[in-house]
Motif scaffolding. Structure first.
Motif, PDB file in Angstrom:
ATOM      1  N   LEU A  22       0.935  -1.170  -0.105  1.00 58.75           N
ATOM      2  CA  LEU A  22      -0.183   0.024   0.064  1.00 58.75           C
ATOM      3  C   LEU A  22       0.937   1.198  -0.028  1.00 58.75           C
ATOM      4  CD1 LEU A  22      -2.806  -0.930   2.421  1.00 58.75           C
ATOM      5  CD2 LEU A  22      -2.846  -1.109   0.182  1.00 58.75           C
ATOM      6  N   SER A  23       2.042   1.146   0.768  1.00 58.87           N
ATOM      7  CA  SER A  23       2.831   2.459   0.896  1.00 58.87           C
ATOM      8  C   SER A  23       3.508   2.702  -0.476  1.00 58.87           C
ATOM      9  CB  SER A  23       3.797   2.085   2.164  1.00 58.87           C
ATOM     10  OG  SER A  23       5.243   2.691   1.682  1.00 58.87           O
ATOM     11  N   ARG A  24       3.915   1.585  -1.229  1.00 58.97           N
ATOM     12  CA  ARG A  24       4.451   1.711  -2.370  1.00 58.97           C
ATOM     13  C   ARG A  24       3.492   2.394  -3.403  1.00 58.97           C
ATOM     14  NH1 ARG A  24       7.841  -2.729  -2.081  1.00 58.97           N
ATOM     15  NH2 ARG A  24       5.966  -3.999  -2.418  1.00 58.97           N
ATOM     16  N   ARG A  25       2.343   1.715  -3.722  1.00 59.63           N
ATOM     17  CA  ARG A  25       1.368   2.152  -4.425  1.00 59.63           C
ATOM     18  C   ARG A  25       0.905   3.637  -4.218  1.00 59.63           C
ATOM     19  NH1 ARG A  25      -2.760   0.225  -8.133  1.00 59.63           N
ATOM     20  NH2 ARG A  25      -1.872  -1.670  -8.035  1.00 59.63           N
ATOM     21  N   LEU A  26       0.651   3.944  -2.983  1.00 62.46           N
ATOM     22  CA  LEU A  26       0.422   5.454  -2.727  1.00 62.46           C
ATOM     23  C   LEU A  26       1.514   6.338  -2.608  1.00 62.46           C
ATOM     24  CD1 LEU A  26      -1.608   4.006   0.641  1.00 62.46           C
ATOM     25  CD2 LEU A  26      -2.789   5.502  -1.160  1.00 62.46           C
ATOM     26  N   GLY A  27       2.667   5.986  -2.674  1.00 67.66           N
ATOM     27  CA  GLY A  27       3.892   7.018  -2.765  1.00 67.66           C
ATOM     28  C   GLY A  27       3.941   7.665  -1.361  1.00 67.66           C
ATOM     29  N   ILE A  28       3.415   7.150  -0.317  1.00 68.85           N
ATOM     30  CA  ILE A  28       3.797   7.539   0.827  1.00 68.85           C
ATOM     31  C   ILE A  28       4.233   6.699   1.678  1.00 68.85           C
ATOM     32  CG2 ILE A  28       1.832   9.338   0.686  1.00 68.85           C
ATOM     33  CD1 ILE A  28       0.079   7.656   2.431  1.00 68.85           C
ATOM     34  N   THR A  29       4.818   6.835   3.096  1.00 67.16           N
ATOM     35  CA  THR A  29       5.299   6.050   4.036  1.00 67.16           C
ATOM     36  C   THR A  29       4.292   5.224   4.803  1.00 67.16           C
ATOM     37  OG1 THR A  29       5.380   7.773   5.771  1.00 67.16           O
ATOM     38  CG2 THR A  29       7.486   7.602   4.371  1.00 67.16           C
ATOM     39  N   LYS A  30       4.506   4.371   5.477  1.00 64.92           N
ATOM     40  CA  LYS A  30       3.790   3.491   5.988  1.00 64.92           C
ATOM     41  C   LYS A  30       3.381   4.319   7.256  1.00 64.92           C
ATOM     42  CE  LYS A  30       5.961  -0.588   6.396  1.00 64.92           C
ATOM     43  NZ  LYS A  30       6.410  -1.827   6.907  1.00 64.92           N
ATOM     44  N   SER A  31       4.026   5.354   7.908  1.00 69.12           N
ATOM     45  CA  SER A  31       3.463   5.917   9.060  1.00 69.12           C
ATOM     46  C   SER A  31       2.533   7.016   8.677  1.00 69.12           C
ATOM     47  CB  SER A  31       4.908   6.588   9.766  1.00 69.12           C
ATOM     48  OG  SER A  31       5.288   7.420   9.140  1.00 69.12           O
ATOM     49  N   ALA A  32       2.725   7.380   7.302  1.00 67.11           N
ATOM     50  CA  ALA A  32       1.676   8.529   6.620  1.00 67.11           C
ATOM     51  C   ALA A  32       0.336   7.738   6.729  1.00 67.11           C
ATOM     52  CB  ALA A  32       2.108   8.894   5.533  1.00 67.11           C
ATOM     53  N   ILE A  33       0.292   6.204   6.359  1.00 69.74           N
ATOM     54  CA  ILE A  33      -0.918   5.599   6.309  1.00 69.74           C
ATOM     55  C   ILE A  33      -1.530   5.692   7.762  1.00 69.74           C
ATOM     56  CG2 ILE A  33      -2.098   3.446   5.540  1.00 69.74           C
ATOM     57  CD1 ILE A  33       0.426   3.182   3.590  1.00 69.74           C
ATOM     58  N   TYR A  34      -0.623   5.173   8.478  1.00 74.46           N
ATOM     59  CA  TYR A  34      -0.890   4.960   9.963  1.00 74.46           C
ATOM     60  C   TYR A  34      -1.554   6.317  10.823  1.00 74.46           C
ATOM     61  CZ  TYR A  34       0.930   0.199  10.225  1.00 74.46           C
ATOM     62  OH  TYR A  34       1.221  -1.142  10.003  1.00 74.46           O
ATOM     63  N   HIS A  35      -1.155   7.423  10.170  1.00 72.59           N
ATOM     64  CA  HIS A  35      -1.701   8.696  10.406  1.00 72.59           C
ATOM     65  C   HIS A  35      -3.383   8.682  10.288  1.00 72.59           C
ATOM     66  CE1 HIS A  35      -2.199  13.003  10.949  1.00 72.59           C
ATOM     67  NE2 HIS A  35      -2.886  13.072   9.823  1.00 72.59           N
ATOM     68  N   HIS A  36      -3.850   7.847   9.307  1.00 73.78           N
ATOM     69  CA  HIS A  36      -5.192   7.797   9.073  1.00 73.78           C
ATOM     70  C   HIS A  36      -5.946   6.638   9.490  1.00 73.78           C
ATOM     71  CE1 HIS A  36      -5.085  11.128   6.199  1.00 73.78           C
ATOM     72  NE2 HIS A  36      -3.974  10.549   5.569  1.00 73.78           N
ATOM     73  N   VAL A  37      -5.389   5.501   9.424  1.00 75.96           N
ATOM     74  CA  VAL A  37      -6.034   4.362   9.903  1.00 75.96           C
ATOM     75  C   VAL A  37      -5.016   3.527  10.852  1.00 75.96           C
ATOM     76  CG1 VAL A  37      -7.539   3.981   8.017  1.00 75.96           C
ATOM     77  CG2 VAL A  37      -5.221   3.185   7.679  1.00 75.96           C
ATOM     78  N   THR A  38      -5.628   2.548  11.813  1.00 79.01           N
ATOM     79  CA  THR A  38      -4.604   1.627  12.481  1.00 79.01           C
ATOM     80  C   THR A  38      -4.172   0.585  11.835  1.00 79.01           C
ATOM     81  OG1 THR A  38      -6.724   0.567  13.049  1.00 79.01           O
ATOM     82  CG2 THR A  38      -6.043   2.250  14.831  1.00 79.01           C
ATOM     83  N   GLY A  39      -4.468   0.109  10.376  1.00 80.26           N
ATOM     84  CA  GLY A  39      -3.971  -0.626   9.689  1.00 80.26           C
ATOM     85  C   GLY A  39      -4.682  -1.474   8.796  1.00 80.26           C
ATOM     86  N   LYS A  40      -4.286  -2.393   7.946  1.00 78.36           N
ATOM     87  CA  LYS A  40      -5.017  -2.883   6.973  1.00 78.36           C
ATOM     88  C   LYS A  40      -6.462  -3.462   7.263  1.00 78.36           C
ATOM     89  CE  LYS A  40      -3.837  -6.967   4.951  1.00 78.36           C
ATOM     90  NZ  LYS A  40      -3.218  -8.325   4.548  1.00 78.36           N
ATOM     91  N   ASP A  41      -6.516  -3.914   8.505  1.00 75.77           N
ATOM     92  CA  ASP A  41      -7.908  -4.211   8.912  1.00 75.77           C
ATOM     93  C   ASP A  41      -8.943  -3.259   9.018  1.00 75.77           C
ATOM     94  OD1 ASP A  41      -7.618  -6.999   9.563  1.00 75.77           O
ATOM     95  OD2 ASP A  41      -8.532  -6.437  11.637  1.00 75.77           O
TER      96      ASP A  41
END
Lengths: 206, 206
Positions: B42-61
């Motif tokens: 997801l991080s690769r496809r979005l072009g953002i870091t994993k921690s930037a994803i965790y800013h929005h959600v707790t995880g894949k779940d």
């Protein structure tokens, strides 16, 4: 694990014949996805070495080809039968739907695998091309039925063809042969629903 | 990649809002399968870091839960609407099918993901439970329509309910909103096929 299968498939030496090996491989492909399955996974599930698998097939690709051909052969035989009966196109179409339901019930794991093929390898692209050819035959039958005045005028033949086989294919999602409903009853219900509709009275006479 | 999306979703700082992040995540889940997708993917496809994803959600779940709820909320709203209209059950059933086609068209990636959920995690099991509840409501409507004398007597209500939504769900396999056939026309064709049948004349009068 799967020792029952091994025993019944035994031909003088421990192991699988191609048929029982294929059955297990298709189960694993359907559970994990074809792409995600490795020869290592198959070897583990079968309880035999990879080289014992290579004794039967050249690789994963050949297992997939054998499996999707099992499904495709059934569907094309159904189409040939329907074409050979002659008569009105709408009746041949209904016969094709009915026979396809039987193919799906009898070859469920193979049809399920075929429907999941996405086209990343040569074998998959070939399977998709065959599926398209089958869909085109269905589309041509619906158009002919329409030309013969047997299809409701408010239905687009191409869309109807897609929906008919969408309905048939969706049976893989829920139908289980041991569920008390046999293939004949299932095929009857599909044909009643698709050709006569769920409503008791046609709207024109309501 | 996906920079168009990033730009439109921008809210004063580079990145995604939850909505656009969810849209990309659902696309990746549908392409690779939910289980096979890692946060790294997801991080690769979005072009953002994993921690930037965790800013929005707790995880894949949580991404999965948000996505399947988008689909389920639409379907349950459709069911509530159909229930609120009153009238004969067969008409409420047809309205539910019609509204469900619209939900499917409007929320196609979310519904596609919902239909592929297999139940390996808590979020998936919860989604499957909701799907079952929806299917039970459809089943109850078909039974009620049968009790009111509006369903063909040769159709088993439980099987008909499965087939109706098998037909609706199968649209995710081939329908693409840009294909020239809009949601209204698609819903009309599904309803004509399922409720009145493809044949022009009912067999009784042939």
């Amino acid at each position: 694990m799967n020792t029952g299968r091994v025993t019944t498939a035994r031909r003088g030496r421990p192991g699988y014949d191609l048929e029982s090996l294929l059955a297990v491989a298709v189960t694993v492909f359907n559970e994990r996805g074809y792409e995600a399955t490795t020869m290592e996974d198959l070897s583990r599930r079968l309880g035999i070495t990879k080289s014992a698998i290579y004794h039967h097939v050249t690789g994963k690709d050949e297992l997939l080809r054998l499996a999707v051909d099992r499904a495709l052969d059934g569907l094309f035989e159904a189409a040939d039968e329907a074409a050979a009966t002659g008569g009105r196109a709408i009746d041949r179409l209904e016969q094709l739907v009915r026979r396809s339901v039987h193919v799906l019930v009898e070859r469920m794991p193979f049809v399920t695998l075929l429907l999941r093929v996405r086209g990343n390898t040569e074998v998959e692209r070939r399977a998709l091309a065959h599926r398209r050819r089958f869909d085109q035959m269905v589309g041509a039958l619906v158009r002919q039925a329409e030309a013969e005045g047997d299809v409701r005028p408010d239905v687009d033949p191409a869309v109807a063809a897609r929906m008919l086989f969408g309905l048939v294919n969706s049976l893989t999602e829920w139908y289980r042969p041991r569920g008390g409903l046999d293939a004949d009853a299932l095929a009857d219900t599909v044909c009643v629903l698709a050709f006569q509709g769920l409503r008791r009275s046609p709207p024109a006479t309501r």
